[in-house]
Enzyme design. Structure first.
Site, PDB file in Angstrom:
ATOM      1  N   ASP A 194       4.283  13.302  14.052  1.00 42.18           N
ATOM      2  CA  ASP A 194       4.334  13.337  12.580  1.00 42.18           C
ATOM      3  C   ASP A 194       2.951  13.606  11.991  1.00 42.18           C
ATOM      4  O   ASP A 194       2.532  12.940  11.046  1.00 42.18           O
ATOM      5  CB  ASP A 194       4.902  12.009  12.049  1.00 42.18           C
ATOM      6  CG  ASP A 194       5.466  12.144  10.632  1.00 42.18           C
ATOM      7  OD1 ASP A 194       5.749  13.289  10.211  1.00 42.18           O
ATOM      8  OD2 ASP A 194       5.626  11.115   9.960  1.00 42.18           O
ATOM      9  N   LEU A 228       0.822  -1.216   0.000  1.00 44.29           N
ATOM     10  CA  LEU A 228       0.000   0.000   0.000  1.00 44.29           C
ATOM     11  C   LEU A 228       0.848   1.254   0.000  1.00 44.29           C
ATOM     12  O   LEU A 228       0.442   2.291  -0.511  1.00 44.29           O
ATOM     13  CB  LEU A 228      -0.927   0.001   1.223  1.00 44.29           C
ATOM     14  CG  LEU A 228      -1.942  -1.138   1.313  1.00 44.29           C
ATOM     15  CD1 LEU A 228      -2.708  -1.057   2.627  1.00 44.29           C
ATOM     16  CD2 LEU A 228      -2.903  -1.101   0.133  1.00 44.29           C
ATOM     17  N   GLY A 229       2.002   1.178   0.622  1.00 44.36           N
ATOM     18  CA  GLY A 229       2.855   2.354   0.683  1.00 44.36           C
ATOM     19  C   GLY A 229       4.156   2.009   1.369  1.00 44.36           C
ATOM     20  O   GLY A 229       4.261   1.010   2.086  1.00 44.36           O
ATOM     21  N   GLY A 285       7.909   4.023   3.033  1.00 42.46           N
ATOM     22  CA  GLY A 285       8.628   5.242   3.351  1.00 42.46           C
ATOM     23  C   GLY A 285       9.986   4.910   3.920  1.00 42.46           C
ATOM     24  O   GLY A 285      10.468   3.784   3.793  1.00 42.46           O
ATOM     25  N   GLY A 286      10.595   5.885   4.556  1.00 43.27           N
ATOM     26  CA  GLY A 286      11.943   5.699   5.065  1.00 43.27           C
ATOM     27  C   GLY A 286      12.021   4.806   6.278  1.00 43.27           C
ATOM     28  O   GLY A 286      13.094   4.295   6.604  1.00 43.27           O
ATOM     29  N   MET A 287      10.909   4.604   6.995  1.00 38.01           N
ATOM     30  CA  MET A 287      10.926   3.819   8.218  1.00 38.01           C
ATOM     31  C   MET A 287      10.227   2.480   8.076  1.00 38.01           C
ATOM     32  O   MET A 287      10.593   1.520   8.749  1.00 38.01           O
ATOM     33  CB  MET A 287      10.250   4.604   9.350  1.00 38.01           C
ATOM     34  CG  MET A 287      10.857   5.958   9.630  1.00 38.01           C
ATOM     35  SD  MET A 287       9.894   6.851  10.872  1.00 38.01           S
ATOM     36  CE  MET A 287      10.561   8.499  10.672  1.00 38.01           C
ATOM     37  N   ALA A 288       9.200   2.424   7.253  1.00 38.24           N
ATOM     38  CA  ALA A 288       8.365   1.232   7.234  1.00 38.24           C
ATOM     39  C   ALA A 288       7.674   1.075   5.894  1.00 38.24           C
ATOM     40  O   ALA A 288       7.653   1.988   5.067  1.00 38.24           O
ATOM     41  CB  ALA A 288       7.308   1.334   8.347  1.00 38.24           C
ATOM     42  N   SER A 289       7.133  -0.115   5.697  1.00 35.44           N
ATOM     43  CA  SER A 289       6.278  -0.401   4.551  1.00 35.44           C
ATOM     44  C   SER A 289       4.944  -0.918   5.074  1.00 35.44           C
ATOM     45  O   SER A 289       4.881  -1.512   6.152  1.00 35.44           O
ATOM     46  CB  SER A 289       6.921  -1.461   3.649  1.00 35.44           C
ATOM     47  OG  SER A 289       8.167  -1.023   3.158  1.00 35.44           O
ATOM     48  N   LYS A 349       1.962  -2.987   8.993  1.00 36.42           N
ATOM     49  CA  LYS A 349       3.157  -2.155   8.879  1.00 36.42           C
ATOM     50  C   LYS A 349       4.355  -2.986   9.298  1.00 36.42           C
ATOM     51  O   LYS A 349       4.382  -3.569  10.382  1.00 36.42           O
ATOM     52  CB  LYS A 349       3.030  -0.921   9.765  1.00 36.42           C
ATOM     53  CG  LYS A 349       4.275  -0.038   9.769  1.00 36.42           C
ATOM     54  CD  LYS A 349       4.189   1.051  10.826  1.00 36.42           C
ATOM     55  CE  LYS A 349       3.101   2.031  10.530  1.00 36.42           C
ATOM     56  NZ  LYS A 349       3.451   2.925   9.399  1.00 36.42           N
TER      57      LYS A 349
END
Length: 392
Positions: free
Chosen positions: A153, A26-27, A29-33, A49
């Site tokens: 965030d 689904l998405g 980023g720099g920390m997690a998928s 996640k």
């Protein structure tokens, strides 16, 4: 682990002894998928996640992540994405463990997508709509702040809108776990967050409380009202400087339909000194409800800004960078620099440590630097949604 690696490595994998079956990415980023997944025990779709491998190698971080996930799971509210489960999955190929969180799957689209649609059609979001969404985000923050969880965030990319237009805030506690975990990034005092939405104290690498989230909400509201960000620059560090030293423009100077009461609300949320902001999410939510009556129902935004526009936050992701006043840290120029605010006596010290009439010496990290100003050691992850939802 790269985003591409996350997609290829984990799609089709099962977690928790086969209970959760990972499906579409689904998405990332720099920390997690985040993957869409199927819960075979309860016969339902969920979002999972998975933290990137390098962050899951350290036991202290995994323990912090687990405790945070347990706390977030206790947050029960209409405007919060629910957390159902958490665990660790051994990675046979390298011996590392992959922490994961099982979340509610929200059928809807990110607030970022809703805003982009309004920008395309109107230039910005209608004021009354922006205030309603902001109030719902604040309602979610009330609950988390009561439990001592600072989101860290808040941004349109971490807010979902369901098909029934219900606001859902996600990623509670995850950024806090990142900040508190003893990882290779945080050991060196790095700041973790999305630069465009950081509070000044967060940009300075200092301890934050609930009022830091309220500043981020103020940035988000400004963006909803105007279709642009109050502060932007070419690097995360330069943006962080702007939060600490620059004064934001007035929303009505960009969108003529914004009433004075809403200008005042945003201005208070964006005070450099946390003591001058709203004292709580509840207080800010009450003010949103009060000033909503001053906004013309369904008023069409009148975007009048003719100067250079700050870019909207579309596509921005989290970044890791040194605090802007870290001694000996990398330097970056700050256009239109103003003297940093100094807190009154007894309020915990000022941002930058200089009084209202004393500029910082050239050698101090808060002083503007000549030249382009580099920031070696930056890690700016590729943009992408973090939460358990699919756009569309």
């Amino acid at each position: 682990m790269s985003q591409d690696g996350a997609q290829g490595r984990y799609e089709g994998r099962s977690l928790a002894g086969g209970r959760y079956q990972l499906r579409d990415l689904l998405g990332a980023g720099g920390m997690a998928s985040v993957h869409l997944a199927y819960d075979s025990v309860l016969d339902r779709q969920v979002a999972i996640k998975t933290l990137h491998t390098e962050l899951g190698r350290e036991q202290s971080f995994r323990e912090r992540f687990r405790r945070e996930a347990q706390a977030v799971a206790k947050l029960s509210h209409t405007n919060i994405v629910s957390v159902f489960d958490t665990g660790e999955e051994p990675l046979a190929d390298d011996g590392a463990a992959m922490p994961y969180i099982v979340m509610e799957y929200v059928e809807g689209r990110p607030l970022r997508s809703v805003l982009d649609e309004d920008i395309a059609g109107l230039g910005a979001m209608p004021t009354e709509k922006a205030l309603k969404i902001t109030a719902d985000v604040l309602a979610a923050l009330e609950i988390s702040h009561e439990m001592g969880l600072v989101h860290r965030d808040i941004k349109p990319g971490n807010v979902m809108m369901t098909k029934r237009n219900v606001v859902k805030v996600m990623d509670f506690g995850i950024a806090r776990a990142m900040q508190s975990g003893v990882t290779s990034m945080t050991q060196t005092g790095m700041v973790v967050g999305t630069p465009q939405y950081l509070s000044p104290e967060q940009a300075l690498g200092r301890n934050v409380d609930a009022r830091s989230d309220l500043y981020s909400v103020g940035i988000m509201l400004f963006e909803l009202l105007t279709g642009q960000l109050p502060f932007d620059a070419d690097s995360p560090l330069a943006i962080a400087y702007a939060h600490v030293q620059e004064e934001p423009p007035v929303p009505s100077s960009i969108n003529r339909s914004v009433p004075p009461a809403v200008d005042a609300l945003v201005a208070r949320a964006l005070k450099k000194n946390p003591n001058e902001r709203f004292p709580s999410a509840e207080a800010m939510r009450d003010e949103c409800a009060r000033v909503a009556g001053t906004a013309q129902s369904g008023a069409t935004p009148l975007i009048i800004s003719e100067g250079p526009r700050a870019r909207s936050g579309a596509g921005v992701g989290s970044a890791v960078f040194p605090p802007v006043d870290q001694p000996g840290g990398p330097q970056a120029p700050a256009p239109n620099v103003h003297t940093p605010y100094q807190s009154p006596a007894g309020t915990g010290g000022g941002f930058g440590g200089f009084g209202p009439s004393t500029p910082p010496p050239p050698s101090h990290p808060m002083a503007p630097q000549p030249g382009p100003g580099g920031a070696p050691g930056f890690h700016t992850p590729a943009p992408g949604p973090y939460g358990g939802a699919r756009a569309g």
